[in-house]
Design an enzyme around this catalytic site. Structure first.
Site, PDB file in Angstrom:
ATOM      1  N   LYS A  69      -2.038  -2.200  -3.290  1.00  0.00           N
ATOM      2  CA  LYS A  69      -3.302  -1.392  -2.976  1.00  0.00           C
ATOM      3  C   LYS A  69      -3.204   0.028  -3.216  1.00  0.00           C
ATOM      4  O   LYS A  69      -2.241   1.056  -1.718  1.00  0.00           O
ATOM      5  CB  LYS A  69      -4.102  -1.764  -1.103  1.00  0.00           C
ATOM      6  CG  LYS A  69      -4.765  -0.881  -0.003  1.00  0.00           C
ATOM      7  CD  LYS A  69      -4.887  -0.999   0.908  1.00  0.00           C
ATOM      8  CE  LYS A  69      -6.015  -0.090   1.665  1.00  0.00           C
ATOM      9  NZ  LYS A  69      -6.270  -0.260   2.832  1.00  0.00           N
ATOM     10  N   GLU A 110       0.897  -1.488   0.158  1.00  0.00           N
ATOM     11  CA  GLU A 110       0.044   0.443  -0.172  1.00  0.00           C
ATOM     12  C   GLU A 110       1.015   0.995  -0.202  1.00  0.00           C
ATOM     13  O   GLU A 110       1.040   1.908   1.295  1.00  0.00           O
ATOM     14  CB  GLU A 110      -1.095  -0.224   1.477  1.00  0.00           C
ATOM     15  CG  GLU A 110      -1.883   0.871   1.291  1.00  0.00           C
ATOM     16  CD  GLU A 110      -3.213   1.256   2.332  1.00  0.00           C
ATOM     17  OE1 GLU A 110      -2.016   0.885   3.625  1.00  0.00           O
ATOM     18  OE2 GLU A 110      -3.411   1.999   2.732  1.00  0.00           O
TER      19      GLU A 110
HETATM   20  C1  5MM Z   1      -5.179   4.691   4.169  1.00  0.00           C
HETATM   21  O1  5MM Z   1      -5.701   4.062   4.916  1.00  0.00           O
HETATM   22  C2  5MM Z   1      -5.836   2.090   4.883  1.00  0.00           C
HETATM   23  C3  5MM Z   1      -7.415   2.553   4.007  1.00  0.00           C
HETATM   24  O2  5MM Z   1      -8.011   2.978   4.835  1.00  0.00           O
HETATM   25  P1  5MM Z   1      -9.325   4.334   4.381  1.00  0.00           P
HETATM   26  O3  5MM Z   1      -9.850   4.205   2.975  1.00  0.00           O
HETATM   27  O4  5MM Z   1      -9.646   4.956   4.863  1.00  0.00           O
HETATM   28  O5  5MM Z   1      -8.292   4.520   3.619  1.00  0.00           O
HETATM   29  C4  5MM Z   1      -6.424   1.823   6.469  1.00  0.00           C
HETATM   30  O6  5MM Z   1      -6.075   0.146   6.126  1.00  0.00           O
HETATM   31  C5  5MM Z   1      -5.162   2.507   6.416  1.00  0.00           C
HETATM   32  O7  5MM Z   1      -3.928   1.844   6.571  1.00  0.00           O
HETATM   33  C6  5MM Z   1      -5.456   2.507   8.382  1.00  0.00           C
HETATM   34  O8  5MM Z   1      -6.797   2.977   8.850  1.00  0.00           O
HETATM   35  C7  5MM Z   1      -4.469   2.074   9.562  1.00  0.00           C
HETATM   36  O9  5MM Z   1      -4.269   3.814   9.293  1.00  0.00           O
HETATM   37  P2  5MM Z   1      -2.985   3.746  10.715  1.00  0.00           P
HETATM   38  O10 5MM Z   1      -2.725   5.159   9.777  1.00  0.00           O
HETATM   39  O11 5MM Z   1      -3.832   3.788  11.770  1.00  0.00           O
HETATM   40  O12 5MM Z   1      -2.685   2.596  10.743  1.00  0.00           O
END
Ligand code: 5MM
Length: 336
Positions: A219, A177
């Site tokens: 991702k 990602e």
């Molecule tokens: C970009 O964040 C990931 C996808 O979430 P969105 O669809 O809300 O953009 C998500 O998997 C993210 O990695 C997690 O929410 C973990 O975030 P943190 O910053 O708490 O590690």
């Protein structure tokens, strides 16, 4: 663990019209979202929220895999079942976020490098023992004045590839990602330029470190104008810019691309995915799926508000969004 097992798991995660559910928010992120709704920021409340998600009726009809956080994979349902087992029971493959967060990059103000490689081999073995079959690591790239720097793109691509190689060694499918943030006032064209560079560098590192492309998933962000940009491009323009960027950078051997939502509204994220799958399906060699957190969870969290009386209505709101994105994979999405 054979390469074929990795390939089978990666293909299963993006098969048909299902997608991934990101429920891997760190405690800090989860607490921040709870705070805005006055929900207690406690381990018990986070467990209650994750139980609501995992036990939502019908979730497994539209979700192939769910990404958990370290705290969550160690928690259980009220009935005493570990969340990973509860997910498996409804046909959802459990996964785990294994990075330990984006930390300030030395000498590069405003930029971060994602950490978590130290001890990762041992942590992956532990997570595999708890039932995880795939993992996720997020590198973060900001667009700004003079940003991103080459150094930031390079260190994050390098870390993503080292993580991916370790995952495959442990028999876990890596979800790679690299997120180009939508914060700021930059244009769609600038996001396209940066995303193309980031994906190009990421795949060069994946190749350099011998990662099996058939046994991983990407991702990425969609190619979007910054949230503060004066011009907010149409759904059609975003779909075209995103698919063009992916076609230039993502090898056909990768079985699937599952987008993050990145702060888009639930409706726009679905509409843009839908448009890509309607207009470009025949040109794309990989499945185009979703791995949303906010664009799936936020309407449900707004409905729940931490109140047990709202569990059922919140679960319905959650599954409404997972089904909307399932429809978007088929190019059949229409907002109710
Ligand atoms: C970009 O964040 C990931 C996808 O979430 P969105 O669809 O809300 O953009 C998500 O998997 C993210 O990695 C997690 O929410 C973990 O975030 P943190 O910053 O708490 O590690």
């Amino acid at each position: 663990m054979t390469a074929q097992t990795l390939i089978d798991t990666a293909r299963t995660l993006v098969a048909g019209d299902k997608g991934l559910l990101a429920m891997d928010e760190s405690n800090a992120t989860c607490n921040k979202r709870f705070a805005t709704l006055g929900i207690p920021q406690t381990e018990a409340a986070r467990r209650d929220w994750r139980e609501l998600i995992v036990t939502a009726p019908g979730l497994g009809d539209s979700i192939s895999g769910a990404i958990l956080f370290d705290e969550t994979i160690r928690q259980k349902t009220n009935a005493g079942k570990p969340f990973a087992k509860a997910l498996e029971g409804v046909g959802i493959i459990p996964g785990i976020k294994v990075d330990t967060g984006a930390k300030p990059l030395a000498g590069h103000p405003g930029e971060t490098v994602t950490e978590g490689l130290d001890g990762l081999r041992e942590r992956l073995a532990e997570y595999a023992g708890m039932g995880a079959r795939f993992a996720k690591w997020r590198g973060v790239i900001a667009i700004g004045d003079g940003l991103p720097t080459r150094a930031c793109v390079r260190v994050n691509a390098h870390a993503l590839a080292r993580y991916a190689a370790l995952c495959q060694e442990a028999g876990l499918v890596p979800i790679v990602e690299p997120e180009v943030l939508m914060d700021g006032g930059h244009s769609l064209a600038r996001c396209a330029e940066v995303t193309e560079e980031v994906l190009h560098k990421t795949f060069a590192e994946l190749r350099a470190q011998g990662v099996l492309l058939e046994g991983m998933l990407l991702k990425p962000n969609m190619v979007l104008p910054g949230q503060k940009a004066a011009v907010q491009d149409s759904v059609e323009a975003v779909a075209e810019a995103t698919v063009n960027c992916l076609l230039r950078t993502v090898p056909a051997a990768v079985p699937g691309v599952a987008f993050l939502s990145g702060g888009q509204s639930a409706q726009l994220a679905s509409a843009r995915l839908n448009e890509m799958n309607i207009r470009f399906k025949s040109r794309m060699p990989w499945a185009l799926a979703f791995s949303f957190s906010r664009a799936v969870q936020q309407p449900a969290l707004d409905a729940w508000k931490g109140d047990a009386a709202n569990v059922s209505v919140a679960q319905q709101a959650l599954v409404l969004r997972t089904r909307a994105n399932q429809a978007a994979r088929r190019g059949d999405y229409k907002e109710a």
